[in-house]
Design a protein around this motif. Structure first.
Motif, short mmCIF file in Angstrom:
data_model
loop_
_atom_site.label_atom_id
_atom_site.label_comp_id
_atom_site.label_asym_id
_atom_site.label_seq_id
_atom_site.Cartn_x
_atom_site.Cartn_y
_atom_site.Cartn_z
N VAL A 151 2.17 6.23 -7.22
CA VAL A 151 1.07 7.07 -7.71
C VAL A 151 1.43 8.54 -7.65
N VAL A 152 1.91 8.99 -6.49
CA VAL A 152 2.23 10.41 -6.34
C VAL A 152 3.36 10.81 -7.29
N PHE B 274 2.52 1.55 -3.39
CA PHE B 274 1.55 2.01 -4.38
C PHE B 274 1.35 3.52 -4.28
N ALA B 275 1.19 4.02 -3.06
CA ALA B 275 1.02 5.46 -2.87
C ALA B 275 2.25 6.22 -3.36
N THR B 276 3.44 5.67 -3.10
CA THR B 276 4.68 6.31 -3.54
C THR B 276 4.73 6.44 -5.05
N ALA C 208 -1.21 2.35 -10.92
CA ALA C 208 -0.60 3.63 -10.53
C ALA C 208 -0.32 4.50 -11.75
N GLY D 153 0.82 -1.21 0.00
CA GLY D 153 0.00 0.00 0.00
C GLY D 153 0.85 1.25 0.00
N MET D 154 1.90 1.26 0.81
CA MET D 154 2.79 2.42 0.85
C MET D 154 3.56 2.55 -0.45
N ASN E 265 6.60 13.18 -1.04
CA ASN E 265 6.57 11.73 -1.23
C ASN E 265 7.85 11.08 -0.72
#
Length: 398
Positions: free
Chosen positions: A20-21, A16-18, A141, A13-14, A179
């Motif tokens: 995406v941003v 993925f967020a990294t 992403a 999850g982390m 990020n």
């Protein structure tokens, strides 16, 4: 190293967020880059070189980042990439000449070459039979970044600094910097000390040797090259095709890309994870070729908007199923300690395709509007034929 299901889920999850941003930052500057270059007196050729510079740098840097991540771990390389991207976007915002703009893209290519490291991170924490589905998160992403980013950079942020993309550039830089800080605080390393020590004996020549001696890897990379060239024919031609055939402007063209990104993200981020355990990567790859090729052909030949939109949906479904499948096959064809470097070679193959595809498409588009899309559909057929020589892994490779 592999934690429990909950720990692995939190790490993914982390990650993925990294990603995406980071990709939102890339998407912010993407639609305004050609106009920015034009303001410095760049013609079409110079603008093409500016766009190609990013992929050309990735072609060199991706396997180097992958190799280094095998030695020192995934986390520090991902953080370095984010910091490099932040610097690149800051330079982009401050550029006062075409030369400075080129430097921003070169540095951006260095920072943005860490996707294979993210893929290797996923391979580190995911069982072999689930990798294709999890690697679909990276594709999702991309889809999210290429939907949100252009919308931010175009109609929302650009009016805040008319004539120069200062606000979009600073925003992209700030996103990457925040990020990087978040990754420093919350993104754990995916490899244990033993794995990192073992992989420190590995080098790039060994990765290339491994690729050269493995028929499975060579055929997988050849199919990946065809798929990526086929998809990249869309990037320089969709907007002018929509303009000439349907009198669409920039806003409508942005919505077309948003539709494609949305469909691809849904398929890669959700549907693939459910299909791969049932069908395997190879069957899904071959099945995806049908909507992929049909979508490209329909876009190229569409006489009306409804058929153009249908073609984009089909293309999003085909591309969304093909990419995580081919990456899953590549990951499962290599030993754990070689994940980063060999996936880095795969990323370089993708970068090479993104250099070849747009230039080929631009040339064909000048001959006939539909030719790039028919060429892309033909390449999908070639990639499918190549996949006939692949085998589906049936047992865990760890």
């Amino acid at each position: 190293m592999r934690g429990g299901a909950g720990g692995g889920g939190r790490r993914l999850g982390m990650l993925f967020a990294t990603v995406v941003v980071d990709l939102i930052g890339f998407g912010i500057v993407l639609p305004i880059l050609p106009l920015y270059a034009e303001g410095f007196g760049a013609g079409g050729f110079e603008t093409g070189l500016l766009v190609s510079a990013y992929s050309l740098v990735q072609l060199v840097m991706a396997p180097l980042w992958g190799r280094l991540s095998d030695r020192v771990g995934r986390r520090p390389i991902l953080i370095l990439g984010l910091l490099g991207s932040a610097v690149a976007y800051f330079i982009f915002a401050r550029a006062d000449s075409l030369g400075v703009l080129f430097w921003s893209r070169i540095i951006g290519g260095i920072g943005g070459s860490t996707i294979p490291v993210a893929l290797a991170y996923i391979a580190d924490v995911t069982p072999p039979e689930r990798r294709a589905g999890k690697m679909g998160l990276i594709g999702a992403a991309f889809g999210i970044g290429f939907v949100i980013g252009p919308l931010l950079g175009g109609p929302i942020l650009s009016p805040l600094s008319p004539g120069v993309p200062t606000v979009p550039g600073y925003t992209a830089a700030a996103l990457c910097l925040v990020n990087a800080v978040a990754a420093i605080l919350w993104l754990p390393e995916s490899r244990g000390k033993g794995a990192t020590t073992a992989s420190s004996r590995f080098d790039l020549r060994a990765a290339l040797a491994r690729v050269a001696t493995s028929r499975q890897i060579l055929l997988t990379l050849a199919a990946y090259l065809c798929i990526t060239i086929a998809f990249s024919t869309l990037q320089p031609t969709l907007s002018p095709l929509a303009s000439e055939r349907f009198a669409m402007g920039f806003s409508e063209a942005g919505l077309l890309f948003a539709l494609l990104g949305t469909v691809s993200a849904i398929v890669q981020g959700g549907i693939v994870r459910r299909l791969v355990p049932r069908t395997g990567e190879l069957k899904l790859l071959r099945a995806s070729a049908v909507p992929f090729a049909a979508g490209l052909a329909l876009i190229g030949l569409a006489p009306e908007t409804s058929l153009l939109l249908t073609g984009l949906v089909l293309l999003g479904i085909g591309y969304g199923g093909a990419i995580p499948s081919i990456l899953g096959l590549l990951s499962r064809a290599v030993e754990p300690e070689r994940q980063g470097a060999v996936l880095g070679v795969g990323q370089s193959v993708g970068s090479l395709a993104r250099v070849i595809g747009p230039s080929m498409a631009g040339y064909l588009f000048d001959v006939r509007l539909f030719l790039p899309y028919l060429a892309g559909a033909t390449l999908i057929a070639v990639g499918t034929a190549i996949s006939a020589g692949l085998r589906q892994p049936r047992v865990p490779d760890r």
